[in-house]
Structures are given as C-alpha cells and as structure tokens.
Design a protein around this motif. Structure first.
Motif, PDB file in Angstrom:
ATOM      1  N   VAL A 187       0.855  -1.189   0.000  1.00  0.00           N
ATOM      2  CA  VAL A 187       0.000   0.000   0.000  1.00  0.00           C
ATOM      3  C   VAL A 187       0.889   1.237   0.000  1.00  0.00           C
ATOM      4  CG1 VAL A 187      -1.766   1.276   1.258  1.00  0.00           C
ATOM      5  CG2 VAL A 187      -1.806  -1.235   1.246  1.00  0.00           C
ATOM      6  N   LEU A 188       0.768   2.031  -1.045  1.00  0.00           N
ATOM      7  CA  LEU A 188       1.539   3.271  -1.130  1.00  0.00           C
ATOM      8  C   LEU A 188       0.761   4.395  -0.461  1.00  0.00           C
ATOM      9  CD1 LEU A 188       2.542   2.980  -4.902  1.00  0.00           C
ATOM     10  CD2 LEU A 188       3.934   2.358  -2.910  1.00  0.00           C
ATOM     11  N   PHE A 189       1.486   5.420  -0.048  1.00  0.00           N
ATOM     12  CA  PHE A 189       0.797   6.610   0.459  1.00  0.00           C
ATOM     13  C   PHE A 189      -0.114   7.126  -0.648  1.00  0.00           C
ATOM     14  CE2 PHE A 189       4.579   6.398   3.134  1.00  0.00           C
ATOM     15  CZ  PHE A 189       4.013   6.544   4.385  1.00  0.00           C
ATOM     16  N   GLY A 190      -1.345   7.391  -0.291  1.00  0.00           N
ATOM     17  CA  GLY A 190      -2.316   7.827  -1.291  1.00  0.00           C
ATOM     18  C   GLY A 190      -3.203   6.698  -1.770  1.00  0.00           C
ATOM     19  N   GLU A 191      -2.948   5.466  -1.306  1.00  0.00           N
ATOM     20  CA  GLU A 191      -3.769   4.323  -1.694  1.00  0.00           C
ATOM     21  C   GLU A 191      -4.569   3.804  -0.498  1.00  0.00           C
ATOM     22  OE1 GLU A 191      -1.651   2.028  -5.311  1.00  0.00           O
ATOM     23  OE2 GLU A 191      -0.716   1.682  -3.379  1.00  0.00           O
ATOM     24  N   SER A 192      -5.648   3.081  -0.813  1.00  0.00           N
ATOM     25  CA  SER A 192      -6.451   2.464   0.241  1.00  0.00           C
ATOM     26  C   SER A 192      -5.838   1.133   0.646  1.00  0.00           C
ATOM     27  CB  SER A 192      -7.871   2.197  -0.257  1.00  0.00           C
ATOM     28  OG  SER A 192      -8.449   3.379  -0.720  1.00  0.00           O
ATOM     29  N   LEU A 193      -6.197   0.680   1.846  1.00  0.00           N
ATOM     30  CA  LEU A 193      -5.775  -0.654   2.272  1.00  0.00           C
ATOM     31  C   LEU A 193      -6.533  -1.708   1.473  1.00  0.00           C
ATOM     32  CD1 LEU A 193      -4.456   0.988   4.464  1.00  0.00           C
ATOM     33  CD2 LEU A 193      -5.405  -0.544   6.168  1.00  0.00           C
ATOM     34  N   PRO A 194      -5.915  -2.895   1.277  1.00  0.00           N
ATOM     35  CA  PRO A 194      -6.620  -3.960   0.548  1.00  0.00           C
ATOM     36  C   PRO A 194      -7.915  -4.326   1.282  1.00  0.00           C
ATOM     37  CG  PRO A 194      -4.585  -4.789   1.561  1.00  0.00           C
ATOM     38  CD  PRO A 194      -4.588  -3.305   1.729  1.00  0.00           C
ATOM     39  N   ALA A 195      -9.037  -4.270   0.547  1.00  0.00           N
ATOM     40  CA  ALA A 195     -10.358  -4.348   1.178  1.00  0.00           C
ATOM     41  C   ALA A 195     -10.566  -5.653   1.946  1.00  0.00           C
ATOM     42  CB  ALA A 195     -11.441  -4.168   0.115  1.00  0.00           C
ATOM     43  N   ALA A 196     -10.191  -6.777   1.350  1.00  0.00           N
ATOM     44  CA  ALA A 196     -10.469  -8.069   1.988  1.00  0.00           C
ATOM     45  C   ALA A 196      -9.666  -8.223   3.280  1.00  0.00           C
ATOM     46  CB  ALA A 196     -10.150  -9.209   1.026  1.00  0.00           C
ATOM     47  N   VAL A 197      -8.392  -7.843   3.242  1.00  0.00           N
ATOM     48  CA  VAL A 197      -7.541  -7.955   4.432  1.00  0.00           C
ATOM     49  C   VAL A 197      -8.063  -7.032   5.531  1.00  0.00           C
ATOM     50  CG1 VAL A 197      -5.215  -7.531   5.338  1.00  0.00           C
ATOM     51  CG2 VAL A 197      -5.504  -8.658   3.133  1.00  0.00           C
ATOM     52  N   TRP A 198      -8.479  -5.841   5.134  1.00  0.00           N
ATOM     53  CA  TRP A 198      -9.009  -4.889   6.110  1.00  0.00           C
ATOM     54  C   TRP A 198     -10.282  -5.435   6.764  1.00  0.00           C
ATOM     55  CZ3 TRP A 198      -7.813  -1.243   9.227  1.00  0.00           C
ATOM     56  CH2 TRP A 198      -8.827  -0.468   9.818  1.00  0.00           C
ATOM     57  N   GLN A 199     -11.159  -5.983   5.923  1.00  0.00           N
ATOM     58  CA  GLN A 199     -12.416  -6.546   6.415  1.00  0.00           C
ATOM     59  C   GLN A 199     -12.157  -7.649   7.443  1.00  0.00           C
ATOM     60  OE1 GLN A 199     -14.999  -5.043   4.701  1.00  0.00           O
ATOM     61  NE2 GLN A 199     -16.255  -5.721   6.411  1.00  0.00           N
TER      62      GLN A 199
END
Ligand code: ZN
Length: 273
Positions: free
Chosen positions: A175-187
């Motif tokens: 995840v680069l600055f300016g990007e969202s976290l990976p949705a599945a891992v976050w969930q």
C-alpha cells in the motif's frame, strides 16, 4: 471475562525508560494463557531485531528516505526512481531472518493460543517464521502486481524487468501513500478486532491510520469488559493510558520472558507447583 483482564497497568506508565517488571511479564503470560481468542497486532518493532529499520522512530527509515518516494504520485511521475527505491528495499529483505518475535508468535499460533496476526509490516517475516493466519494490512513486499491487469507474481519479476506481459507497469504489492488498504484484508482484520478477547500489540507506535483504529476498537470493547488491549513497545503509544497492560522495552526480550513464563503456567493460567 477473567478478573485479571484489564486489572492493572504495567510499568510503562511510570517512566520513559521503564523496563517491564517480572510482575508485568507474569500478568501478560496469564492474559495470553487465559485468552480464548488472542490476536496480535504488529508493527516495525517486531522486525527491528531482524535488522530491518523501523519507520517512525528517531532512527527510522522515514528519517533517511523521503516518505514521498513510497507514494502513488511519485510512482506515476517518476517510475524509474520509484523502481530503483523499491528494488533496494526488496533486495534488502534477502537473507533477512525472522526475529524472536516472529518465531514466538508462530509458536503461540501452533499451540492454539494465537488466532491471527494483523501486521503493518510488508516484510513477510511472520509467514517465513511459520505463522499461518497473517493479515498484512499494508501488503507484501515479496510479491508484485501489474498496475494495469492486476496480476500478482513474486517480486523477482519486478527486480528483473518492471513490466507485465500485458505491457502494464509492475509495482510492489504494498500500500503506497495515497492508496487504500486492501479491502479483503481490512475486512478480515476488522472482524478479528471485533472477535478477540485479547489483542496483543507488538512493536507498533500506533500512529498510522487506519491501522491504529483496530486497537482503538479493542479499547472501546475493553470499556464494556469484552476484551483487553496489551501493548509491548519500546516507546510510548497514544493508547497506553487506555490499555489494560503496557510493557515497555525490547519486544523480543519481553516476548521471550513471557514465553518462558507460559511454560511455567498450567493450562488454566495458574502456576504449576
Ligand atoms: Zn498486466
């Protein structure tokens, strides 16, 4: 919820250079043994003993490398420099071995005490140490993916030629600055924070969001007696005052002592006489 949970706060409160006392070690070992669903939340401090620099301490990586190089904007505008920077970081991982922290957490998972490791680290060392359920919030430097078609492959491809067969640019799968976290891992991480009755923070300054909102969630659940937040970190964190237990010092030293204490405890968390 056991009475021990959240009953005391460790020596971390009493001073900047405080070292975890034997009482704190015992308290953490008891929390670990009595937890029904423990989840670890790790940061750069888990990997410093492996020789990897952390990011935000006075010696950290971002004091030496401009933070903007790890950004989406920099990748788009200065792809060659971006590639050179990340090639260095990927090369630096080669030959790096898991630390005591990684190995102990992997053992605790194998013993059934630890259910998942949520990590902010991208070095893959938890997996290398044998942890099975690892949730890398910020991605994984050992793989890369195509910016155009999304195909993921080992980072060796990025090292040899940073372009996909489809013609798109390859970039590290982080995840680069300016990007969202990976949705599945976050969930999944969010679910673990809701489910755990003990979250053990190891080596994180708890300053990076949205990652730090997970231990914050556990703090709110702790207020309802549903969970305990325990923090093992070298430096103070913003959640120390609200944590059930704070142990300040070298994470590897502390976990090693807790691991030894666990060997002395019976299955119910009481010392074996
Ligand atoms: Zn592609």
């Amino acid at each position: 919820m056991d009475q021990d949970h959240g009953a005391s706060v460790g020596s971390g409160h009493s001073g900047g250079q405080a070292v975890a006392s034997s009482g704190d070690i015992q308290r953490l070992a008891t929390l670990v043994r009595r937890a029904r669903y423990m989840v670890a939340f790790t940061g750069a401090g888990a990997s410093t003993e492996s020789g990897l620099p952390d990011f935000r301490s006075s010696q950290g990586l971002w004091r030496r490398v401009p933070q903007h190089m790890a950004s989406l904007a920099f990748m788009e505008r200065h792809f060659d420099e971006f590639v050179a920077f990340y090639r260095q970081r990927i090369e630096a991982l080669k030959g790096v071995q898991p630390s005591r922290v990684h190995r102990i957490l992997a053992r605790w998972e194998a013993a059934g005490w630890l259910k998942a490791v949520i990590t902010q680290n991208v070095d893959g060392l938890h997996q290398q140490a044998g942890s099975r359920r690892v949730l890398p919030l910020h991605g994984d430097l050992r793989t890369c993916r195509c910016q155009r078609c999304g195909r993921t492959q080992p980072s060796e491809a990025f090292l040899s030629r940073p372009y996909c067969d489809c013609g798109g640019r390859l970039r590290p799968n982080v995840v680069l600055f300016g990007e969202s976290l990976p949705a599945a891992v976050w969930q999944q991480s969010h679910q673990e924070a809701l489910r755990c009755d003990l979250m053990l923070v190891v080596g994180s300054s708890l300053e990076v969001y949205p990652a730090a909102s997970l231990p914050e969630l556990v703090v709110r659940r702790a207020a309802a007696g549903e969970a305990v937040l325990a923090i093992v970190n070298r430096d103070p964190t913003p959640l120390d005052e609200q944590a059930g237990l704070v142990l300040r010092g070298v994470a590897g030293d502390i976990l090693e002592q807790v691991d030894q204490e666990l060997a002395r405890l019976g299955s119910n968390g009481d010392p074996v006489e």
